[in-house]
Scaffold this active site. Sequence first.
Site, PDB file in Angstrom:
ATOM      1  N   ASN A 252       0.808  -1.218   0.000  1.00  0.00           N
ATOM      2  CA  ASN A 252       0.000   0.000   0.000  1.00  0.00           C
ATOM      3  C   ASN A 252       0.846   1.276   0.000  1.00  0.00           C
ATOM      4  OD1 ASN A 252      -2.273  -1.489  -0.319  1.00  0.00           O
ATOM      5  ND2 ASN A 252      -2.898  -1.431   1.838  1.00  0.00           N
TER       6      ASN A 252
ATOM      7  N   PRO B 264     -16.885   4.732  -1.770  1.00  0.00           N
ATOM      8  CA  PRO B 264     -17.064   6.053  -2.386  1.00  0.00           C
ATOM      9  C   PRO B 264     -15.738   6.791  -2.563  1.00  0.00           C
ATOM     10  CG  PRO B 264     -17.779   6.089  -0.084  1.00  0.00           C
ATOM     11  CD  PRO B 264     -17.381   4.672  -0.392  1.00  0.00           C
TER      12      PRO B 264
ATOM     13  N   ASP C 293      -7.153  -4.873   7.359  1.00  0.00           N
ATOM     14  CA  ASP C 293      -6.518  -5.813   6.432  1.00  0.00           C
ATOM     15  C   ASP C 293      -5.934  -7.041   7.133  1.00  0.00           C
ATOM     16  OD1 ASP C 293      -7.241  -4.090   4.447  1.00  0.00           O
ATOM     17  OD2 ASP C 293      -5.262  -3.186   4.214  1.00  0.00           O
TER      18      ASP C 293
ATOM     19  N   ILE D 188     -14.267  -0.560   9.529  1.00  0.00           N
ATOM     20  CA  ILE D 188     -13.932   0.240   8.340  1.00  0.00           C
ATOM     21  C   ILE D 188     -14.863  -0.066   7.164  1.00  0.00           C
ATOM     22  CG2 ILE D 188     -12.105   0.859   6.685  1.00  0.00           C
ATOM     23  CD1 ILE D 188     -11.278   1.647   9.487  1.00  0.00           C
TER      24      ILE D 188
HETATM   25  N1  EPU Z   1     -14.518   6.507   2.367  1.00  0.00           N
HETATM   26  C1  EPU Z   1     -15.501   7.434   2.106  1.00  0.00           C
HETATM   27  N2  EPU Z   1     -15.262   8.372   1.134  1.00  0.00           N
HETATM   28  C2  EPU Z   1     -14.100   8.418   0.438  1.00  0.00           C
HETATM   29  C3  EPU Z   1     -13.103   7.466   0.710  1.00  0.00           C
HETATM   30  C4  EPU Z   1     -13.336   6.508   1.683  1.00  0.00           C
HETATM   31  O1  EPU Z   1     -16.564   7.424   2.724  1.00  0.00           O
HETATM   32  O2  EPU Z   1     -13.959   9.301  -0.434  1.00  0.00           O
HETATM   33  C5  EPU Z   1     -14.755   5.505   3.431  1.00  0.00           C
HETATM   34  C6  EPU Z   1     -14.734   4.062   2.886  1.00  0.00           C
HETATM   35  O3  EPU Z   1     -16.001   3.675   2.401  1.00  0.00           O
HETATM   36  C7  EPU Z   1     -14.306   3.278   4.114  1.00  0.00           C
HETATM   37  C8  EPU Z   1     -13.377   4.255   4.850  1.00  0.00           C
HETATM   38  O4  EPU Z   1     -13.667   5.553   4.331  1.00  0.00           O
HETATM   39  O5  EPU Z   1     -15.414   2.995   4.921  1.00  0.00           O
HETATM   40  C9  EPU Z   1     -11.910   3.983   4.691  1.00  0.00           C
HETATM   41  O6  EPU Z   1     -11.577   3.879   3.316  1.00  0.00           O
HETATM   42  P1  EPU Z   1     -10.133   4.264   2.775  1.00  0.00           P
HETATM   43  O7  EPU Z   1     -10.267   5.333   1.773  1.00  0.00           O
HETATM   44  O8  EPU Z   1      -9.218   4.491   3.944  1.00  0.00           O
HETATM   45  O9  EPU Z   1      -9.685   2.922   2.042  1.00  0.00           O
HETATM   46  P2  EPU Z   1      -8.896   2.806   0.680  1.00  0.00           P
HETATM   47  O10 EPU Z   1      -7.913   3.892   0.540  1.00  0.00           O
HETATM   48  O11 EPU Z   1      -9.858   2.563  -0.426  1.00  0.00           O
HETATM   49  C10 EPU Z   1      -6.892   1.466   1.683  1.00  0.00           C
HETATM   50  C11 EPU Z   1      -6.203   0.185   1.386  1.00  0.00           C
HETATM   51  C12 EPU Z   1      -7.093  -0.983   1.800  1.00  0.00           C
HETATM   52  C13 EPU Z   1      -7.422  -0.858   3.286  1.00  0.00           C
HETATM   53  C14 EPU Z   1      -8.030   0.528   3.587  1.00  0.00           C
HETATM   54  C15 EPU Z   1      -8.239   0.777   5.073  1.00  0.00           C
HETATM   55  C16 EPU Z   1      -4.840   0.739  -0.505  1.00  0.00           C
HETATM   56  C17 EPU Z   1      -4.592   0.593  -1.958  1.00  0.00           C
HETATM   57  N3  EPU Z   1      -5.925   0.117  -0.031  1.00  0.00           N
HETATM   58  O12 EPU Z   1      -8.103   1.444   0.927  1.00  0.00           O
HETATM   59  O13 EPU Z   1      -6.293  -2.131   1.615  1.00  0.00           O
HETATM   60  O14 EPU Z   1      -8.356  -1.841   3.663  1.00  0.00           O
HETATM   61  O15 EPU Z   1      -7.147   1.559   3.087  1.00  0.00           O
HETATM   62  O16 EPU Z   1      -7.040   0.668   5.760  1.00  0.00           O
HETATM   63  O17 EPU Z   1      -4.075   1.373   0.207  1.00  0.00           O
HETATM   64  C18 EPU Z   1      -5.827  -4.382   1.141  1.00  0.00           C
HETATM   65  O18 EPU Z   1      -4.624  -4.079   1.078  1.00  0.00           O
HETATM   66  O19 EPU Z   1      -6.235  -5.566   1.188  1.00  0.00           O
HETATM   67  C19 EPU Z   1      -6.835  -3.308   1.170  1.00  0.00           C
HETATM   68  C20 EPU Z   1      -8.110  -3.507   0.870  1.00  0.00           C
END
Ligand code: EPU
Length: 428
Positions: A23, A123, A306, A328
């Site tokens: 990540n 989202p 994760d 999350i």
């Molecule tokens: N969220 C919103 N609006 C947004 C963005 C996110 O409401 O604009 C919400 C999501 O729906 C969720 C929460 O905020 O409920 C957290 O989402 P986040 O944006 O932190 O997740 P992400 O960036 O899409 C990354 C990792 C995931 C990991 C999450 C949480 C990467 C590429 N992916 O996802 O990793 O689960 O952070 O730590 O960095 C994995 O490696 O298996 C994986 C899924």
Amino acid sequence: MEKFILKGDTRLAGEVEIGGAKNAVVAIIPAAILAQGRCVIHNVPNISDVSILLKVLSEMGASVNFLSKNTVEIDTTDTINPYVPYELARHLRASYYYLGALIGRCGRASVSMPGGCSLGVRPIDQHIKGFESLGASVSIDHGVINTEIADNLVGSHIYFDVVSVGATINVMLAAVRAKGLTILENVAKEPHIVDLANFLNTMGADVRGAGTDVIKIHGVDIMRGCEYTIIPDQIEAGTYMIAAAATGGDVLIKNVIPKHMESISNKLISAGATVDEYDDSIRVRRLGSILPTPIKTMSHPGFPTDMQPQFTAMLTRAEGTSMITEGIWDSRFRYVDELARMGANIQVDGKVAVVQGVEKLKAAPVKASDLRAGAALMIAALCAEGETEIEDIYHIERGYEDVVDKFRSLGADIRRIDVPDVDIPAAL
Ligand code: EPU
């Protein structure tokens, strides 16, 4: 179709070396665009997410060369085409980091809506809010996110409504090139956020406060190429720690930052394992029973989402009942049905799972529904009686480097087989 075949009743023992953080590298590869120069990045994990992001870079006009298995040279001196097509974006979530990096470099970007693990609604409203606050216009047409700026990106004060890793990273990537000061509040604090900030600063950016709730960024006009080493993967390390404890094994996990592992180490100790920390390695072993342990996933420094499926897989054999609360994602218990096929006793109600430990798991054919679900099935398979077949292993290979060799080096009997897809005739 490729499958893993894993023999159960295995006790893992030995040493395993952890690779670079998935990540972090998935943010750092797009960030290299901002340099308009040559970056040499070390400790790049050899996983399919990396291959796809590098393919995107090449198609944009960058030059990409592997100098060794885990060192890649990226030269973004030439003109960059600010477009990421659906065929590539659909494979992984992180393809949307090209949005922030491309607005920073080119002032415009068109990136197809990303794919990635299916964990419930994902989202991107906070990413859009951040870009718009910096002065970019954003529209979504026919599945493509288009952003552009009229003149310059302008520093801004942005308070995120939810703590989001992706939005924090994407807005950082754009803000490093904005005019003036950007203050980001309620940001994510994961180790990969800090790693990205360090990479950006090595390229000449001015990012302060990463790892706390507030990040301050003074925009700069010029960023340059650099040499950088990615941090070790917290989740890969945690997966081997849990696998060691789940199998009653004794494993030294090398090339880790023990500070990043604290929430996981603490829960493993509660579950009956012994965890010894050294400067850059951790030894995990378990002699007694697995003890029931409650888990609630949270953003860093809480227990990572994760790691939730892997820890749950271990708790299926605990002496008692554990409650797992997913803090999350809306839908991160899809793997539970597969564990149930192996004899696990888990009841799910919304974002809570109640795991009643059973004495034995039994091998069964199962399917990985996402990356960490796949890792959880591997852990369950190592503990089960008999030989488990895991399908859809491409999910696992998105994020675990050399997973077969690493588990084998710890004594697991694991092989990959290629089986022809079966054509099922359409019903009459
Ligand atoms: N969220 C919103 N609006 C947004 C963005 C996110 O409401 O604009 C919400 C999501 O729906 C969720 C929460 O905020 O409920 C957290 O989402 P986040 O944006 O932190 O997740 P992400 O960036 O899409 C990354 C990792 C995931 C990991 C999450 C949480 C990467 C590429 N992916 O996802 O990793 O689960 O952070 O730590 O960095 C994995 O490696 O298996 C994986 C899924």
